[in-house]
Design a protein around this motif. Structure first.
Motif, PDB file in Angstrom:
ATOM      1  N   LYS A  75       0.829  -1.206   0.000  1.00 53.05           N
ATOM      2  CA  LYS A  75       0.000   0.000   0.000  1.00 53.05           C
ATOM      3  C   LYS A  75       0.867   1.262   0.000  1.00 53.05           C
ATOM      4  CE  LYS A  75      -4.039  -1.902   2.423  1.00 53.05           C
ATOM      5  NZ  LYS A  75      -4.868  -1.783   3.653  1.00 53.05           N
ATOM      6  N   MET A  76       1.898   1.268   0.834  1.00 52.02           N
ATOM      7  CA  MET A  76       2.732   2.464   0.932  1.00 52.02           C
ATOM      8  C   MET A  76       3.627   2.639  -0.291  1.00 52.02           C
ATOM      9  SD  MET A  76       3.457   2.758   5.003  1.00 52.02           S
ATOM     10  CE  MET A  76       4.109   4.428   4.903  1.00 52.02           C
ATOM     11  N   MET A  77       4.112   1.542  -0.861  1.00 52.72           N
ATOM     12  CA  MET A  77       4.926   1.640  -2.074  1.00 52.72           C
ATOM     13  C   MET A  77       4.079   2.103  -3.255  1.00 52.72           C
ATOM     14  SD  MET A  77       8.166   1.048  -1.648  1.00 52.72           S
ATOM     15  CE  MET A  77       8.055   1.959  -0.128  1.00 52.72           C
ATOM     16  N   SER A  78       2.827   1.686  -3.290  1.00 54.99           N
ATOM     17  CA  SER A  78       1.918   2.162  -4.327  1.00 54.99           C
ATOM     18  C   SER A  78       1.711   3.666  -4.207  1.00 54.99           C
ATOM     19  CB  SER A  78       0.579   1.423  -4.218  1.00 54.99           C
ATOM     20  OG  SER A  78      -0.315   1.894  -5.188  1.00 54.99           O
ATOM     21  N   SER A  79       1.540   4.142  -2.974  1.00 57.73           N
ATOM     22  CA  SER A  79       1.400   5.586  -2.749  1.00 57.73           C
ATOM     23  C   SER A  79       2.680   6.327  -3.120  1.00 57.73           C
ATOM     24  CB  SER A  79       1.051   5.867  -1.284  1.00 57.73           C
ATOM     25  OG  SER A  79      -0.211   5.357  -0.963  1.00 57.73           O
ATOM     26  N   LEU A  80       3.835   5.730  -2.800  1.00 52.37           N
ATOM     27  CA  LEU A  80       5.114   6.347  -3.149  1.00 52.37           C
ATOM     28  C   LEU A  80       5.284   6.406  -4.665  1.00 52.37           C
ATOM     29  CD1 LEU A  80       7.794   7.542  -2.098  1.00 52.37           C
ATOM     30  CD2 LEU A  80       8.719   5.209  -2.114  1.00 52.37           C
ATOM     31  N   ALA A  81       4.898   5.342  -5.358  1.00 54.30           N
ATOM     32  CA  ALA A  81       4.998   5.324  -6.828  1.00 54.30           C
ATOM     33  C   ALA A  81       4.098   6.399  -7.440  1.00 54.30           C
ATOM     34  CB  ALA A  81       4.631   3.947  -7.369  1.00 54.30           C
ATOM     35  N   THR A  82       2.899   6.547  -6.908  1.00 53.71           N
ATOM     36  CA  THR A  82       1.985   7.589  -7.388  1.00 53.71           C
ATOM     37  C   THR A  82       2.590   8.972  -7.153  1.00 53.71           C
ATOM     38  OG1 THR A  82       0.064   6.180  -6.973  1.00 53.71           O
ATOM     39  CG2 THR A  82      -0.343   8.549  -7.100  1.00 53.71           C
ATOM     40  N   PHE A  83       3.190   9.161  -5.978  1.00 56.17           N
ATOM     41  CA  PHE A  83       3.845  10.435  -5.653  1.00 56.17           C
ATOM     42  C   PHE A  83       4.971  10.720  -6.641  1.00 56.17           C
ATOM     43  CE2 PHE A  83       7.416  12.486  -3.439  1.00 56.17           C
ATOM     44  CZ  PHE A  83       6.843  13.697  -3.117  1.00 56.17           C
ATOM     45  N   TYR A  84       5.849   9.736  -6.872  1.00 49.07           N
ATOM     46  CA  TYR A  84       6.968   9.944  -7.796  1.00 49.07           C
ATOM     47  C   TYR A  84       6.482  10.152  -9.232  1.00 49.07           C
ATOM     48  CZ  TYR A  84      10.642   8.991  -4.353  1.00 49.07           C
ATOM     49  OH  TYR A  84      11.492   9.060  -3.287  1.00 49.07           O
ATOM     50  N   ASN A  85       5.417   9.475  -9.630  1.00 46.99           N
ATOM     51  CA  ASN A  85       4.855   9.676 -10.958  1.00 46.99           C
ATOM     52  C   ASN A  85       4.368  11.115 -11.121  1.00 46.99           C
ATOM     53  OD1 ASN A  85       3.907   8.701 -13.590  1.00 46.99           O
ATOM     54  ND2 ASN A  85       1.873   9.040 -12.732  1.00 46.99           N
ATOM     55  N   SER A  86       3.695  11.614 -10.091  1.00 48.62           N
ATOM     56  CA  SER A  86       3.222  12.996 -10.112  1.00 48.62           C
ATOM     57  C   SER A  86       4.393  13.974 -10.213  1.00 48.62           C
ATOM     58  CB  SER A  86       2.403  13.272  -8.853  1.00 48.62           C
ATOM     59  OG  SER A  86       2.067  14.625  -8.763  1.00 48.62           O
TER      60      SER A  86
END
Length: 171
Positions: free
Chosen positions: A137-148
Motif C-alpha cells: 500500500k505504501m509503495m503504491s502511494s510512493l509510486a503515485t507520488f513519484y509519478n506525479s
C-alpha cells in the motif's frame, strides 16, 4: 454490531490515526496497520533556520509536518534554491521508505518553530519486512507520488523551453 474481539483504540490513538490518514503515504492504511507505526513515531520541535537534514545525508527518517513550514532546497553552487514549501500535514523525506537511499534536497525550517513527526527508516523497513500488505500500500502511494513529481518535472521542462538538459536525468 461491534465486534467485541476487535481491538479498540484510545481517543489519543484515533486522533493520531486521523492525522496520519490525511498523509498521502498512510491514507490507504486502516487503524490496525497504522498502529504498527505508533511506537516508532516521535515528535521533535525545530526552530527557524534549523536544518532537518542536508542533501546527500543518509535517509534515516520520514517526516510529517504537524506545525510550521519547512522549505526543501537544492544547493546550486553556494546558494540554496527553494524547490517547494512544505505545509502542515505534509510528509517529506519520502525516500526513507527505500533502503540505502540518500537525501536529494536539504530541508530547512522556515517558520519560528516547526513540530515534526519523525518515523525512523529502520522502523519503516521493519514494518515492511513483517507486513507485505502495508509495504504494498505504501509503495503504491510512493509510486503515485513519484509519478506525479515526474509529470511536474516534464511540464516544467516544457515551459522552460529546454533551458536545462533533461537528458542528464537519465544518465
Amino acid at each position: 454490531m461491534n465486534n467485541p474481539f476487535r481491538k479498540t483504540y484510545s481517543p489519543a490513538e484515533r486522533e493520531k490515526f486521523a492525522f496520519l490518514g490525511k498523509v498521502k503515504f498512510f491514507k490507504h492504511l486502516n487503524y490496525e496497520e497504522m498502529s504498527r507505526f505508533l511506537p516508532a513515531i516521535h515528535q521533535r520541535k525545530y526552530v527557524q533556520d534549523e536544518v532537518v537534514f542536508f542533501r546527500n545525508d543518509p535517509s534515516q527518517a520520514l517526516y510529517i509536518l504537524e506545525k510550521g513550514e519547512v522549505t526543501l532546497n537544492i544547493d546550486i553552487r553556494k546558494d540554496f534554491e527553494t524547490i517547494i514549501k512544505i505545509k502542515e500535514g505534509e510528509p517529506f523525506g519520502e525516500n526513507s521508505m527505500l533502503e540505502n537511499s540518500k537525501r536529494i534536497y536539504t530541508a530547512i525550517v522556515d517558520t519560528e518553530e516547526a513540530i515534526l513527526w519523525v518515523i525512523p527508516n529502520y522502523a519503516i523497513l521493519d514494518i515492511f519486512q513483517s507486513n507485505q500488505k502495508i509495504k504494498a500500500k505504501m509503495m503504491s502511494s510512493l509510486a503515485t507520488f513519484y509519478n506525479s513529481r515526474n509529470q511536474q518535472l516534464f511540464s516544467s521542462y516544457k515551459k522552460s523551453y529546454g533551458f536545462f538538459n533533461l537528458g542528464q536525468m537519465f544518465e
